[in-house]
Each structure stands twice: as structure tokens, then as C-alpha cells.
Motif scaffolding. Structure first.
Motif, PDB file in Angstrom:
ATOM      1  N   LYS A   1      -5.751   1.087  -7.465  1.00  0.00           N
ATOM      2  CA  LYS A   1      -5.424   0.165  -8.558  1.00  0.00           C
ATOM      3  C   LYS A   1      -3.952  -0.212  -8.531  1.00  0.00           C
ATOM      4  CE  LYS A   1      -7.897  -1.320 -11.020  1.00  0.00           C
ATOM      5  NZ  LYS A   1      -8.516  -2.679 -10.888  1.00  0.00           N
ATOM      6  N   LEU A   2      -3.100   0.761  -8.218  1.00  0.00           N
ATOM      7  CA  LEU A   2      -1.662   0.481  -8.117  1.00  0.00           C
ATOM      8  C   LEU A   2      -1.397  -0.619  -7.092  1.00  0.00           C
ATOM      9  CD1 LEU A   2       1.401   1.326  -8.513  1.00  0.00           C
ATOM     10  CD2 LEU A   2       1.027   2.875  -6.600  1.00  0.00           C
ATOM     11  N   LEU A   3      -2.065  -0.517  -5.925  1.00  0.00           N
ATOM     12  CA  LEU A   3      -1.821  -1.494  -4.867  1.00  0.00           C
ATOM     13  C   LEU A   3      -2.451  -2.848  -5.185  1.00  0.00           C
ATOM     14  CD1 LEU A   3      -2.213   0.811  -1.755  1.00  0.00           C
ATOM     15  CD2 LEU A   3      -0.101  -0.090  -2.718  1.00  0.00           C
ATOM     16  N   GLN A   4      -3.494  -2.837  -6.021  1.00  0.00           N
ATOM     17  CA  GLN A   4      -4.022  -4.124  -6.487  1.00  0.00           C
ATOM     18  C   GLN A   4      -3.008  -4.789  -7.413  1.00  0.00           C
ATOM     19  OE1 GLN A   4      -7.802  -3.462  -8.417  1.00  0.00           O
ATOM     20  NE2 GLN A   4      -8.838  -2.921  -6.520  1.00  0.00           N
ATOM     21  N   GLU A   5      -2.347  -3.951  -8.210  1.00  0.00           N
ATOM     22  CA  GLU A   5      -1.392  -4.483  -9.180  1.00  0.00           C
ATOM     23  C   GLU A   5      -0.116  -4.942  -8.481  1.00  0.00           C
ATOM     24  OE1 GLU A   5      -0.753  -1.664 -12.300  1.00  0.00           O
ATOM     25  OE2 GLU A   5       0.630  -2.974 -13.379  1.00  0.00           O
ATOM     26  N   ASP A   6       0.355  -4.165  -7.531  1.00  0.00           N
ATOM     27  CA  ASP A   6       1.555  -4.522  -6.779  1.00  0.00           C
ATOM     28  C   ASP A   6       1.382  -4.045  -5.339  1.00  0.00           C
ATOM     29  OD1 ASP A   6       4.053  -4.777  -5.604  1.00  0.00           O
ATOM     30  OD2 ASP A   6       5.098  -4.436  -7.499  1.00  0.00           O
ATOM     31  N   PRO A   7       1.111  -4.969  -4.417  1.00  0.00           N
ATOM     32  CA  PRO A   7       0.801  -4.560  -3.038  1.00  0.00           C
ATOM     33  C   PRO A   7       1.986  -3.897  -2.322  1.00  0.00           C
ATOM     34  CG  PRO A   7       0.197  -6.855  -3.444  1.00  0.00           C
ATOM     35  CD  PRO A   7       1.010  -6.408  -4.611  1.00  0.00           C
ATOM     36  N   ASN A   8       3.197  -4.078  -2.817  1.00  0.00           N
ATOM     37  CA  ASN A   8       4.364  -3.456  -2.182  1.00  0.00           C
ATOM     38  C   ASN A   8       5.173  -2.665  -3.198  1.00  0.00           C
ATOM     39  OD1 ASN A   8       4.161  -4.587   0.586  1.00  0.00           O
ATOM     40  ND2 ASN A   8       4.275  -6.505  -0.567  1.00  0.00           N
ATOM     41  N   PRO A   9       4.619  -1.572  -3.697  1.00  0.00           N
ATOM     42  CA  PRO A   9       5.323  -0.844  -4.756  1.00  0.00           C
ATOM     43  C   PRO A   9       6.533  -0.089  -4.217  1.00  0.00           C
ATOM     44  CG  PRO A   9       3.367   0.358  -4.093  1.00  0.00           C
ATOM     45  CD  PRO A   9       3.371  -0.920  -3.311  1.00  0.00           C
ATOM     46  N   THR A  10       7.533   0.098  -5.077  1.00  0.00           N
ATOM     47  CA  THR A  10       8.642   0.981  -4.727  1.00  0.00           C
ATOM     48  C   THR A  10       8.177   2.419  -4.918  1.00  0.00           C
ATOM     49  OG1 THR A  10       9.449   1.064  -6.990  1.00  0.00           O
ATOM     50  CG2 THR A  10      10.300  -0.715  -5.596  1.00  0.00           C
ATOM     51  N   ARG A  11       8.986   3.369  -4.422  1.00  0.00           N
ATOM     52  CA  ARG A  11       8.657   4.785  -4.608  1.00  0.00           C
ATOM     53  C   ARG A  11       8.554   5.116  -6.101  1.00  0.00           C
ATOM     54  NH1 ARG A  11       8.804   8.579  -0.499  1.00  0.00           N
ATOM     55  NH2 ARG A  11       8.760  10.729  -1.247  1.00  0.00           N
ATOM     56  N   GLU A  12       9.468   4.552  -6.888  1.00  0.00           N
ATOM     57  CA  GLU A  12       9.442   4.799  -8.338  1.00  0.00           C
ATOM     58  C   GLU A  12       8.129   4.290  -8.945  1.00  0.00           C
ATOM     59  OE1 GLU A  12      12.175   3.602  -6.742  1.00  0.00           O
ATOM     60  OE2 GLU A  12      13.215   5.523  -6.951  1.00  0.00           O
ATOM     61  N   GLN A  13       7.701   3.105  -8.490  1.00  0.00           N
ATOM     62  CA  GLN A  13       6.442   2.564  -9.027  1.00  0.00           C
ATOM     63  C   GLN A  13       5.255   3.433  -8.620  1.00  0.00           C
ATOM     64  OE1 GLN A  13       6.997  -1.470  -7.486  1.00  0.00           O
ATOM     65  NE2 GLN A  13       6.799  -2.238  -9.558  1.00  0.00           N
ATOM     66  N   ILE A  14       5.284   3.938  -7.392  1.00  0.00           N
ATOM     67  CA  ILE A  14       4.194   4.824  -6.952  1.00  0.00           C
ATOM     68  C   ILE A  14       4.167   6.071  -7.841  1.00  0.00           C
ATOM     69  CG2 ILE A  14       3.345   6.295  -5.079  1.00  0.00           C
ATOM     70  CD1 ILE A  14       4.494   4.237  -3.107  1.00  0.00           C
ATOM     71  N   MET A  15       5.350   6.632  -8.085  1.00  0.00           N
ATOM     72  CA  MET A  15       5.399   7.846  -8.907  1.00  0.00           C
ATOM     73  C   MET A  15       4.924   7.542 -10.329  1.00  0.00           C
ATOM     74  SD  MET A  15       8.884   9.345  -7.248  1.00  0.00           S
ATOM     75  CE  MET A  15       9.208  10.694  -8.366  1.00  0.00           C
ATOM     76  N   ALA A  16       5.298   6.369 -10.849  1.00  0.00           N
ATOM     77  CA  ALA A  16       4.821   5.992 -12.188  1.00  0.00           C
ATOM     78  C   ALA A  16       3.304   5.832 -12.174  1.00  0.00           C
ATOM     79  CB  ALA A  16       5.491   4.694 -12.634  1.00  0.00           C
ATOM     80  N   GLY A  17       2.780   5.214 -11.112  1.00  0.00           N
ATOM     81  CA  GLY A  17       1.338   4.993 -11.023  1.00  0.00           C
ATOM     82  C   GLY A  17       0.552   6.285 -10.929  1.00  0.00           C
ATOM     83  N   LEU A  18       1.144   7.321 -10.335  1.00  0.00           N
ATOM     84  CA  LEU A  18       0.452   8.604 -10.155  1.00  0.00           C
ATOM     85  C   LEU A  18       0.762   9.595 -11.270  1.00  0.00           C
ATOM     86  CD1 LEU A  18       0.985   9.302  -6.331  1.00  0.00           C
ATOM     87  CD2 LEU A  18      -0.948   8.200  -7.457  1.00  0.00           C
ATOM     88  N   SER A  19       1.547   9.163 -12.273  1.00  0.00           N
ATOM     89  CA  SER A  19       2.031  10.142 -13.245  1.00  0.00           C
ATOM     90  C   SER A  19       0.903  10.747 -14.083  1.00  0.00           C
ATOM     91  CB  SER A  19       3.103   9.515 -14.148  1.00  0.00           C
ATOM     92  OG  SER A  19       2.565   8.417 -14.849  1.00  0.00           O
ATOM     93  N   GLY A  20      -0.275  10.141 -14.057  1.00  0.00           N
ATOM     94  CA  GLY A  20      -1.397  10.708 -14.807  1.00  0.00           C
ATOM     95  C   GLY A  20      -2.328  11.540 -13.938  1.00  0.00           C
ATOM     96  N   ASN A  21      -1.920  11.860 -12.716  1.00  0.00           N
ATOM     97  CA  ASN A  21      -2.766  12.665 -11.821  1.00  0.00           C
ATOM     98  C   ASN A  21      -2.050  13.966 -11.459  1.00  0.00           C
ATOM     99  OD1 ASN A  21      -3.323   9.624 -11.234  1.00  0.00           O
ATOM    100  ND2 ASN A  21      -5.165  10.695 -10.574  1.00  0.00           N
ATOM    101  N   LEU A  22      -2.792  15.069 -11.585  1.00  0.00           N
ATOM    102  CA  LEU A  22      -2.223  16.372 -11.237  1.00  0.00           C
ATOM    103  C   LEU A  22      -2.889  16.912  -9.978  1.00  0.00           C
ATOM    104  CD1 LEU A  22      -2.042  18.163 -14.704  1.00  0.00           C
ATOM    105  CD2 LEU A  22      -0.190  17.045 -13.445  1.00  0.00           C
ATOM    106  N   CYS A  23      -2.078  17.531  -9.113  1.00  0.00           N
ATOM    107  CA  CYS A  23      -2.592  18.191  -7.922  1.00  0.00           C
ATOM    108  C   CYS A  23      -1.967  19.576  -7.882  1.00  0.00           C
ATOM    109  CB  CYS A  23      -2.200  17.417  -6.662  1.00  0.00           C
ATOM    110  SG  CYS A  23      -2.531  18.315  -5.135  1.00  0.00           S
ATOM    111  N   ARG A  24      -2.756  20.595  -7.554  1.00  0.00           N
ATOM    112  CA  ARG A  24      -2.202  21.952  -7.576  1.00  0.00           C
ATOM    113  C   ARG A  24      -2.023  22.540  -6.191  1.00  0.00           C
ATOM    114  NH1 ARG A  24      -4.393  25.617 -12.344  1.00  0.00           N
ATOM    115  NH2 ARG A  24      -2.653  26.831 -11.535  1.00  0.00           N
ATOM    116  N   CYS A  25      -2.526  21.870  -5.133  1.00  0.00           N
ATOM    117  CA  CYS A  25      -2.324  22.513  -3.834  1.00  0.00           C
ATOM    118  C   CYS A  25      -1.568  21.679  -2.814  1.00  0.00           C
ATOM    119  CB  CYS A  25      -3.643  23.028  -3.262  1.00  0.00           C
ATOM    120  SG  CYS A  25      -5.009  21.886  -3.277  1.00  0.00           S
ATOM    121  N   THR A  26      -1.901  20.401  -2.651  1.00  0.00           N
ATOM    122  CA  THR A  26      -1.230  19.643  -1.592  1.00  0.00           C
ATOM    123  C   THR A  26       0.224  19.372  -1.934  1.00  0.00           C
ATOM    124  OG1 THR A  26      -3.306  18.577  -1.106  1.00  0.00           O
ATOM    125  CG2 THR A  26      -1.353  17.570  -0.186  1.00  0.00           C
ATOM    126  N   GLY A  27       0.472  19.127  -3.194  1.00  0.00           N
ATOM    127  CA  GLY A  27       1.809  18.661  -3.569  1.00  0.00           C
ATOM    128  C   GLY A  27       1.830  17.150  -3.468  1.00  0.00           C
TER     129      GLY A  27
END
Lengths: 465, 256
Positions: free
Chosen positions: A425-451
Motif C-alpha cells: 500500500k505504501l508503494l501504491q501511495e508513493d512509488p519512490n518513498p524516502t526511508r522516513e516515509q517507509i518507516m512511517a508506513g511500517l510504524s503500525g507493524n511489529l516484528c520480534r525476530c527479523t528486525g
């Protein structure tokens, strides 16, 4: 869960339904608070749920003839973030909405819902109280206007009568000589309930402060003003000494309490810092740049129409999932997540926290990324849903999935479907996101092993077809 | 980061018209090397420098013109005193790139009826700021409109006090009643808009114009309004009419 589920079509119908309910009844809009409580079995005897999330009359942000800005009952936090009217004339509210939860939650969570839940930690309350906002409470008996400052009667208690609903909140937009800022202290930047928050709103005549509002949340049972700090600021010029002294006075006004999120000592100390920062913000020329003009919202749909009238029989869900049409009966008393998993066998969406915290259950609902654990199954009626199983075309993986594999951005894999959905969905919204935008887009997802590093790199490296 | 970009970002956020001037290339002796930058504001004030003196004052003039025209410029200046049009005596030459920062075009739609809504919906597919105005506060009740549409309820004549109308503003007059136009258009005609069109039959426009002239509007002002609005594509339904209106807006916007 609930015994009866109504998909409300108009505000008139909502008032009538509220007037005639006998058993315990709840209104649901975004459901991001209520569904958490329902999933945790807080509402064992809930009789009726009234879903207002598609009443178009309640979905408006507009300005009236007296320059009041109106926010309808189902306007979401993301709607506020993208409203030019509000960015121009109520920037502190945009700041507050930007700190709430994560993009997928903000696609569902409504501002009025934030007010009605009435937790003293809710982030839109201090700002709207500083703006001297008023609520329109409606019922079959008519409408009444209640100032937000009189709406709260105690911890999580409001002036709403049993047959009433909040139709909208409205307030005067800021003028050229008014400036304000909102600040929040949470345990992390996203998905955090405030340990403390505050809003400062100053009116100036030349350089002199002619009026001051300092409001503070999460210090006691209700959001409160800092009356001594407000009185101190009036007549002053906002320099470093005044900022220091005003923030010290505000903290002593707060008389903070201790609870699970913070001790009184911590809160006293931090409140001084927060008010200090908010007052400093007001002196900054670049405050507006602290929030992007188009924040990532994991939403590629600008518009939707209301629900088709007269088609809801109380149980039968007609829905489209991954392009297939389904007619489902006996599935209306569960969350969308369980409908997808248990009724349709689409087990890619995972139950993680079932509180909207982890994002493992993320799906697209009418073009918006949402957490399906906090959505009533019946919201799928007349809606279009995409799950992880619906990504990719002709049996091929989606480029995001391929990139996750190539970067080994997966370990146990349980959270991965949620991350992939957010990334797509992030890439649909902005096909060339900055790192900050990627982090904002993932801020609602938690991962406990891969990092997170490999996941972010995978998204940065997605090969567009 | 070059602080000039921070200042540029602030100007854009505050929607202040501004022009970026960059020394793109240089040779020989020049006051400032390639990469030097200057911002020029609409009132002629500047920040940063492309070299001062005669060169800079010439660049400022060119920047102000670029902002008026909404077009970029690439200019070469000699600083060799032997050249006829030299702007200095340092000896070298510079190439300056001038880029006016155009604001997003705004559609100011007067009237939230069938056509006004159709214009707002179709325009939401494009990069416009969309302001929908109506004097009826409940005009949109029970209607679904794209999220990016800003609805401002007020009398048409009040709009110049509430909305900044600029040479990037396209005024779409699609109100439901000629009297609303007669009362509201004169105040809007005093603003610096890009385009102003009004819906209606030829008779409605004659009636509206006559009434405005009678109220003291100068004929050359009234003639700035294009009526009937839209390109002639034999449109019938509100959606079709909206397409004809927006086609005219696009034609006007890109005509140089």
C-alpha cells in the motif's frame, strides 16, 4: 460480541435507532477503541451495535459562514492530516492527529471517537479544548451544543445522554495573530498512548500575548487547563525567561497522578519539558515543516460512497474478497479477521495482539490499509477487500514479496503478511518513498525476530514491474 | 544542506510566491561560482546571492518577470567589459537558471449544485486545490464528495476575505441562480484571478452582465468573465458539462 448489528444509512435513522434501543447499545465508527474492548470481552451483554462508518452526512470537514470549522462524526485522523483547511487554520490539531497510533489505525479511528472515548490520555482532546471547541449532540429530541470543556464529567464519563450521539465538533479557525503547538510524550513515536500531552495556543497583539490557552492531558481523570500558566502568559512577550517560567508554572498546575504509564514525579518533570517545547515551537518559523504536507496514510482511495440502502438484513454479508464475490450468512458476529480466516479459509492474515498494535492482520478495505482484528465482519458488507492471498497476478508473487525473499526480510514469518500489505500500500501511495516515509508506513507493524533493517531495505529495493 | 532550500521550503509552506535563481555554470573570473543561489520574492526582496552588482539586479528583474509569466528561464551573462551587454567587469561569464515556484492551481467553484459537484469530483483526479463554495451551509448534506474538496459556506461576495485568490486561481461560476452571480461576481472581479467563467444561457449572461453594469461594474471588468463557461463539446449531463469546463481550464492553464 453483539446480538444485533445495524448498518446505519442516515443520521436520521441513527437518532431513531438510538431512541428505540432497550438493551446495552454502542455506536461504532472506526472501532479502534470499541473493538479492543469487545475482543477483550469487556461488553459481555452488548445488545446492539450501530455502525455509522458509512453515513455520508457525518463525513465532512467544512467551514461555515462564521469561519467555524466543522469536523463530522466519522472524519478520521488521516482525513484531518490531509485537510488543507485544518492545516491552515488548526495546525495543532494536525500535530495531535499525527501522533495518534499508526497510519492503518488512523484510516479508521475518528476524531469524534477519540473525544467520546473520553480517556484523559487521548491526543485530540487538549488541542480541541484549547481551541474552545463545541460538540453538537443530536437525538430525536433535537440538537444541543455542549462546549468540550463541559463535556467531561469524570474519568471516561461524558455528558452524552443514552439516546444521543455526537454529530460533529466545531471551533473557530486560528487567525493570523494566533499560534499554537501540540506536544506528546509516549513510550515510542508510533502506537503509543500518551504518558502526557499538552497544547499551547497563544494570541498576540504585536509581540505581546493577549490570550493564552495551556491544556494538559493524561495528568488526571480529565484533560485540564493550566490556569496559572495561562494567567502568567497574558501581557508577556514570549522570550526564553517567560517560556521557562510558564512551563514551570504549568507543571505545578498539573498536579499529576501516578499510574501504570508513569509516576507523579516523572510526569511533573516531563510536563515542564513538554510545555517548554510547545512554547518554543511557537517561536519557530519552520514548525509547519515538522509534518509532511501529505503524510503517508496507507490509503489510496480519496472517496467512497455511502452504503446502498435497504440491502442489509441484519446478517447476510455480501462482499468482494480478492476479486471473488461472496454471500455469507452467520458471520456477522465476529471480527473481519475471523471472517477471513474461519469462514473463507484465508489464513494469511494473522491474529497477533488483536488490539491493533501489531499489524499482523493488515488487509485493504476499500483501498485503505486497516487492521482487520478491529473491524466488525459486517463492515465487509458491500465492501471490497484484499488480503495477502490477493496480491500478485497470474500466480506470480508481488514484487514486494519477491524483494522480501531476496533480502531475507523474513524469519519466523508470522508478522510478514502484515508488513507486505503495508509495503504494497505504501508503494501504491508513493512509488519512490524516502526511508522516513517507509518507516512511517511500517510504524503500525511489529516484528520480534527479523528486525526492521532488512525489511526496510527490501522495500527500498522493490523492483517496479 | 544549503540553507536556501530550508528558506524555500518555508516560503512554499507559507504559500509565498518565490523564485529560485541558480548560477548553473560559469567560466573565468566571476563574483560567485556555479551552485550559488538566490531567492527572489514577489516584492523584489532577496535572500542569498548570485553575485551582487549589475548582474544580480538584472537577475532579480528577470526573476520577477519569470514569476509573472510562470515560466523558467536560462540566461547567459557576460562580465567581459568588451562585450556590448556586459553586466560587470570581472571578465568571465555566468549562466543563471531561474525557476519560479508555481503554487498548485486552485479551482474556486461557486455553487455546490450538480455541475459544481461534478467539477469537484472530476477535478479531484488532477493536481488542483479544490474549494467548493455555496451560500447554503447544508448544500452537501447527504452527498459524498472527494476528501480533498474544501467546502466553505459563505456568500460569494465574502470569498475574497476567506480565500487567497491569485493568478493561479480558476473561478468556476456554476451557481444555481443569476441573482447570486449579480450579487457575488463584482467582489470577485476585483481579485487577481487566472480565469473566470460563468455557467448559463446567453440570456442569463446578458441579464447578469446588464445588472452588474447597472451596479457600477466597468464593462471591461465584466468582459473578463467567459460565459457560457466551457469548451463547445455539446455537453448535456452535469458530468459532461464538468468535462467541458475543466477542458477549458486546462486549455487556459497551459496556454502560454
Amino acid at each position: 460480541m453483539w446480538k444485533h448489528y445495524h448498518i446505519v444509512e442516515t443520521s436520521e435513522q441513527l437518532a431513531e435507532l438510538l431512541a428505540t434501543q432497550e438493551g446495552p447499545t454502542k455506536i461504532i465508527a472506526g472501532g479502534t477503541d470499541l473493538m479492543v474492548e469487545i475482543n477483550n470481552e469487556k461488553w459481555q451483554n452488548l445488545d446492539t451495535v450501530l455502525d455509522i462508518s458509512r453515513v455520508v452526512a457525518l463525513d465532512k470537514i467544512w467551514q461555515d459562514k462564521e469561519n467555524n470549522l466543522h469536523i463530522g462524526a466519522i472524519v478520521t485522523h488521516n482525513d484531518v492530516l490531509h485537510s488543507r483547511l485544518l492545516r491552515d487554520a488548526a495546525f495543532p490539531l494536525v500535530q495531535a492527529c499525527y501522533t495518534v497510533a499508526s497510519p492503518a489505525l488512523r484510516n479508521r479511528a475518528t476524531v469524534v471517537g477519540n473525544l467520546v472515548t473520553a480517556s484523559p490520555a487521548n491526543d485530540t482532546i487538549p488541542t480541541l479544548m484549547a481551541l474552545d471547541a463545541k460538540l453538537v449532540l443530536a437525538s430525536v429530541r433535537g440538537e444541543r451544543i455542549v462546549p468540550l470543556s463541559e463535556f467531561y464529567k469524570g474519568y471516561r464519563q461524558t455528558a452524552l445522554e443514552k439516546d444521543e450521539y455526537v454529530k460533529e465538533v466545531f471551533f473557530k479557525g486560528l487567525t493570523a495573530n494566533q499560534r499554537g503547538s501540540f506536544r506528546k510524550q509516549g513510550l515510542r513515536k508510533a502506537q503509543a498512548i500518551s504518558i502526557l500531552n499538552c497544547c499551547v495556543l497563544l494570541s498576540f497583539e504585536e509581540d505581546v500575548i493577549s490570550d493564552a490557552k495551556v491544556t494538559m492531558g493524561s495528568v488526571g481523570p480529565v484533560v485540564m487547563h493550566a490556569p496559572s500558566a495561562e494567567a502568567f502568559l497574558i501581557g508577556k512577550v514570549l522570550d526564553d525567561t517567560v517560556i521557562d517560567e510558564a512551563s514551570r508554572i504549568a507543571a505545578s498546575d498539573a498536579k499529576a497522578i501516578s499510574d501504570i504509564r508513569g509516576s507523579k514525579e516523572f510526569r511533573d518533570y516531563m510536563m515542564k519539558e513538554l510545555v517548554f517545547e510547545a512554547l518554543h515551537d511557537i517561536t519557530r518559523d519552520d514548525l509547519r515543516q515538522s509534518i509532511p504536507r501529505k503524510p503517508i496514510s496507507l490509503n489510496t482511495k480519496d472517496d467512497w460512497s455511502g452504503v446502498k440502502q435497504g440491502e442489509w438484513d441484519g446478517d447476510t454479508i455480501r462482499t468482494t474478497v480478492n476479486g471473488e464475490e461472496y454471500i455469507l450468512t452467520g458471520a456477522s458476529k465476529m471480527s473481519l479477521l475471523h471472517l477471513l480466516r474461519d469462514k473463507l479459509g484465508l489464513t494469511g492474515s494473522k491474529p497477533g495482539c488483536e488490539e491493533g498494535e501489531c499489524g499482523a492482520c493488515m488487509v485493504f478495505l476499500d483501498g485503505r490499509a486497516v487492521v482487520s482484528c478491529l473491524i466488525p465482519a459486517a463492515r465487509a458488507h458491500q465492501a471490497n477487500i484484499t488480503t495477502i492471498e490477493g496480491l500478485g497476478e497470474n500466480g506470480q508473487l508481488d514484487p514486494v514479496q519477491i524483494s522480501f525473499i531476496e533480502h531475507a526480510a523474513v524469519q519466523c514469518g508470522y508478522c510478514t503478511p502484515g508488513f507486505v500489505m503495508a509495503a504494497v500500500k505504501l508503494l501504491q501511495e508513493d512509488p519512490n518513498p524516502t526511508r522516513e516515509q517507509i518507516m512511517a508506513g511500517l510504524s503500525g507493524n511489529l516484528c520480534r525476530c527479523t528486525g526492521y533493517t532488512k525489511i526496510i531495505e527490501a522495500i527500498e529495493d522493490v523492483k517496479h514491474p | 544542506m544549503d540553507t536556501i532550500y530550508l528558506e524555500l521550503a518555508q516560503a512554499l509552506e507559507a504559500r509565498k510566491p518565490v523564485c529560485l535563481c541558480v548560477v548553473a555554470d560559469s567560466s573565468g573570473s566571476v563574483p560567485r561560482p556555479a551552485g550559488s543561489k538566490m531567492l527572489v520574492y514577489a516584492d523584489g526582496l532577496t535572500s542569498g546571492s548570485v553575485g551582487g552588482g549589475g548582474l544580480e539586479s538584472e537577475v532579480i528583474n528577470q526573476a520577477l518577470e519569470a514569476m509573472r509569466l510562470g515560466k523558467t528561464k536560462l540566461l547567459e551573462y557576460s562580465m567581459n567589459p568588451n562585450d556590448e551587454n556586459a553586466v560587470g567587469v570581472c571578465g568571465g561569464w555566468v549562466i543563471v537558471y531561474i525557476e519560479p515556484q508555481l503554487e498548485q492551481p486552485t479551482l474556486l467553484i461557486l455553487g455546490a449544485g450538480h455541475v459544481g459537484l461534478a467539477v469537484a469530483k472530476i477535478a479531484s483526479l488532477m493536481d488542483f486545490r479544490i474549494i467548493l463554495n455555496d451560500d447554503r451551509e447544508d448544500a452537501l448534506e447527504n452527498l459524498s464528495v472527494p476528501d480533498k474538496v474544501e467546502f466553505i459556506a459563505c456568500d460569494m461576495a465574502d470569498l475574497p476575505n476567506k480565500v487567497k485568490i491569485t493568478p493561479q486561481t480558476f473561478i468556476i461560476g456554476v451557481s444555481r441562480d443569476a441573482q447570486l452571480d449579480i450579487d457575488g461576481f463584482p467582489a470577485l472581479l476585483e481579485t487577481d484571478f487566472a480565469y473566470f467563467g460563468a455557467i448559463g444561457s446567453r440570456n442569463r449572461w446578458i441579464h447578469t452582465k446588464d445588472a452588474m453594469l447597472e451596479a457600477g461594474v466597468l464593462p471591461e471588468k465584466a468582459d473578463q468573465i467567459k460565459s457560457p463557461i466551457g469548451l463547445r463539446i455539446h455537453a448535456i449531463t452535469p458530468d459532461e458539462i464538468a468535462i467541458s469546463i475543466l477542458a477549458e481550464v486546462i486549455q487556459h492553464m497551459h496556454k502560454k
